[in-house]
Write a protein that holds these residues in place. Sequence first.
Motif, PDB file in Angstrom:
ATOM      1  N   GLY A 184      17.050  47.008  57.225  1.00 41.47           N
ATOM      2  CA  GLY A 184      15.916  46.139  57.919  1.00 41.47           C
ATOM      3  C   GLY A 184      14.861  47.081  58.238  1.00 41.47           C
ATOM      4  O   GLY A 184      13.742  46.445  57.726  1.00 41.47           O
ATOM      5  N   SER A 185      14.761  48.104  58.697  1.00 41.05           N
ATOM      6  CA  SER A 185      13.624  49.002  58.944  1.00 41.05           C
ATOM      7  C   SER A 185      13.446  49.391  57.744  1.00 41.05           C
ATOM      8  O   SER A 185      12.011  49.650  57.226  1.00 41.05           O
ATOM      9  CB  SER A 185      14.258  50.032  59.569  1.00 41.05           C
ATOM     10  OG  SER A 185      14.464  49.812  61.132  1.00 41.05           O
ATOM     11  N   THR A 227      17.150  48.545  65.916  1.00 37.14           N
ATOM     12  CA  THR A 227      17.320  47.463  65.216  1.00 37.14           C
ATOM     13  C   THR A 227      16.433  47.143  63.936  1.00 37.14           C
ATOM     14  O   THR A 227      15.231  47.329  64.296  1.00 37.14           O
ATOM     15  CB  THR A 227      17.817  46.439  65.902  1.00 37.14           C
ATOM     16  OG1 THR A 227      16.785  45.864  66.588  1.00 37.14           O
ATOM     17  CG2 THR A 227      19.039  46.782  67.099  1.00 37.14           C
ATOM     18  N   GLY A 228      16.923  46.368  63.183  1.00 40.46           N
ATOM     19  CA  GLY A 228      15.798  45.825  61.931  1.00 40.46           C
ATOM     20  C   GLY A 228      16.565  44.309  61.647  1.00 40.46           C
ATOM     21  O   GLY A 228      17.416  43.906  62.288  1.00 40.46           O
ATOM     22  N   ALA A 229      15.596  43.657  61.118  1.00 42.06           N
ATOM     23  CA  ALA A 229      16.137  42.292  60.518  1.00 42.06           C
ATOM     24  C   ALA A 229      17.309  42.440  59.810  1.00 42.06           C
ATOM     25  O   ALA A 229      17.717  43.151  59.059  1.00 42.06           O
ATOM     26  CB  ALA A 229      14.936  41.792  59.520  1.00 42.06           C
TER      27      ALA A 229
END
Lengths: 451, 451
Positions: A184-185, A227-229
């Motif tokens: 995500g990142s 956190t990421g998507a």
Amino acid sequence: MNAINHPSLALATFAATLQFETIPHEVLRRAEDLMLDWAGSALAGKGARPVETIARYAEQMGGPGPCEILISRTRATPMFAAMVNAAASHYAEQDDVHNGSVFHPAAVVFPAALAVAQALGRSGRELLTAVVAGYEVGIRVGEFLGRAHYKIFHTTGTAGTIAAAAAAGRLLNLTPEQMLHAFGSAGTQAAGLWEFLRDAADSKQLHTAKGASDGLMSAYLAQAGFTGARRILEGAQGMGAGMTRDADPAKLTDRLGFRWTLAETSFKFHASCRHTHPAADALLQVMREHSLAPEQIAHVDCHVHQGAIDVLGPVVNPQTVHQAKFSMGTVLGLIAEFGSAGLTEFDSSFNAQRVAQFRGKVHMVLDKEVDQAYPARWIGKVSIRTTDGRTLHGRVDEPKGDPGNTLSRTELEDKAARLAAFSGAASPAEMAALADKIWSISRITNMGDLL
Amino acid sequence: MNAINHPSLALATFAATLQFETIPHEVLRRAEDLMLDWAGSALAGKGARPVETIARYAEQMGGPGPCEILISRTRATPMFAAMVNAAASHYAEQDDVHNGSVFHPAAVVFPAALAVAQALGRSGRELLTAVVAGYEVGIRVGEFLGRAHYKIFHTTGTAGTIAAAAAAGRLLNLTPEQMLHAFGSAGTQAAGLWEFLRDAADSKQLHTAKGASDGLMSAYLAQAGFTGARRILEGAQGMGAGMTRDADPAKLTDRLGFRWTLAETSFKFHASCRHTHPAADALLQVMREHSLAPEQIAHVDCHVHQGAIDVLGPVVNPQTVHQAKFSMGTVLGLIAEFGSAGLTEFDSSFNAQRVAQFRGKVHMVLDKEVDQAYPARWIGKVSIRTTDGRTLHGRVDEPKGDPGNTLSRTELEDKAARLAAFSGAASPAEMAALADKIWSISRITNMGDLL
């Protein structure tokens, strides 16, 4: 967590749980081949202005660390070692390419993986496992993004950021959940536009530098809980939605664990953009078969895929060695004159009068068969009109360096040694020792310096 | 060089040659207002997990340097000071916004500019000039990229990278040609996707962190001779081609030197996504006018522009404070309960039972008038059905904080002090001293620490 209908999670889980023992022997051996080939390419970047400029920036902004910068034999923190080694890797245009994804995995995967392995004292087997994870992820992301993406974006910068995150994340022993956050990142940092080609600007080095270091950053952040998507690839506001028109999520998980895309990766034989290679090989074939001299050739039509026209088309009058590598006419001119288009030929003769003259005879024509086969297969077709009125046709179904027409370990050692000698980054003896080290890498318990 | 039909060059030339003396007095004063407002927002990020995670990464990868990290009062190299300060700036959702471009300039421009100014010992006037250059460039890039871009991309990450490059580049005294190259390097790194919103992931902090540090990197590289695409914005394979469907190159140079977009920038009054503010103000107006209590309200229709639905729509059941800032129902619930939606209200009550109950009464409806006025004007319109069967309408043409309804210096000082107190990053006395320093910044000859 459930990976059904969640390709990003399936891919992250694969990368996080990949084990050395489950990777086929021939894939591991090919990974070693690719590692030596990468090291040669990275060493060839020594002394190149854009590469050295990034190296000076890294020195100015970074701190001391345990990771090796190959071109200077100095040390840096993982982020900056990855950044500088990646900047160097793609400069000579001799690093590997995966046809189906039009992605250069080595330039981003090895710098990120080596830096983390050296920082943490990981073994050769852990490094190889991480490299395979990086290739398998990055290549599938490139295939997912597809041809429409590659028309505008430099896939090695975009998919490369995720590939580097996967490799770094595997060495950091991320859980599948953490790996998903790392993706995500990485995906939300993924960037790289082709616009620089028009001006022969330095961005290609920046794309690989940032792909590797941003991917590495994503993995370190994920390890620390950032956190990421969860659907950065296939989501409604993710990479597929924003950066292409023909994203195909099924490609992300295509035969994961069965199809080893790393083994499909091609070595570059000529020192130019891969889009020029099929036609270069086809030209060489015709010239050899008919014992043609350059001055007997009046006109060359290269029957190419659309991607070649998109990338090479803007380069009409190359002013630098780097730009010349994206000039179909120049590459074919060097082949016609010297029988090869290596670093030495580019450096001495990319704008020599006879080469420039030949350049004017070369034209690209969109070819239906070639275009439909692309990017899975890179067919080379040329039609040549001779000065005495003959029309000759050349065809190569698999250019030199492709899996079905690959380089032997001796050829790989020769190529890497030539690349290092070209830039003066390592002696023949050092390159022989490096090759020995890489051929036995799976027995190294703690990755120290390569050189 | 000729800037005719070359918007990127016109914009780069403007940024590289902007002089303090030619900037109107009221624009400079507004830049000071924005600086204090930014400092409060950056300090409010202290202690936030995503921000502190990036700060630890910076410490791990970077080296010692002369630049101030506000939340920790430590020092770093320019790249990492810019990275951490920018990560902190956008966390509380209290930093400024430019309506027409839907871009949060302060979060990326000030961190990059302050880091370079401190590294090079530049004056307060030089800092202000660079900040104005960053705002004018970034806002025009955001307007150029347009609404289609903002549907998928976080403009503060993308346009923000160019804005940071402009500000850093001005302080580095780049020539117009070098500034053009800095734009090229910045644009080819520009990234930031909205996908993270769906998961309340941490990417927003990454976007501002990377926008500021990548822009700064682009400027330093350009100073060292690194080249970039000359038409990274408007070119056939540039940002406009790859990252939006409605790029309008004329916006890039719209009244350059006459229209000061910095002075159009709004301060945030509520601690939530700006898309919620017009409706929040309209609700407050109706509730005050009719002396309504929350329990007298049965249903609220917010008449909004499409962008609000795109950004806020996915957030249906917020699980974190940060996600709640993107929930129209939560914001209106806080307003209804407390009369304000500040950091304290979010922190204590974003998921309180009465707020959650109110959330269920709130609906967004696309409104033609509001949508057509957007993004130049952010009109707030609500229709309220009361439990006793009345339908009441509220309308606010300019939400609190917009240029026509702006905050006084006293209100700004109060807001900044509240933000710093919330996170414990600075005492009221320190914030008063900081305000004094910023109100007289144009007399500072060498920018030292802010705190």
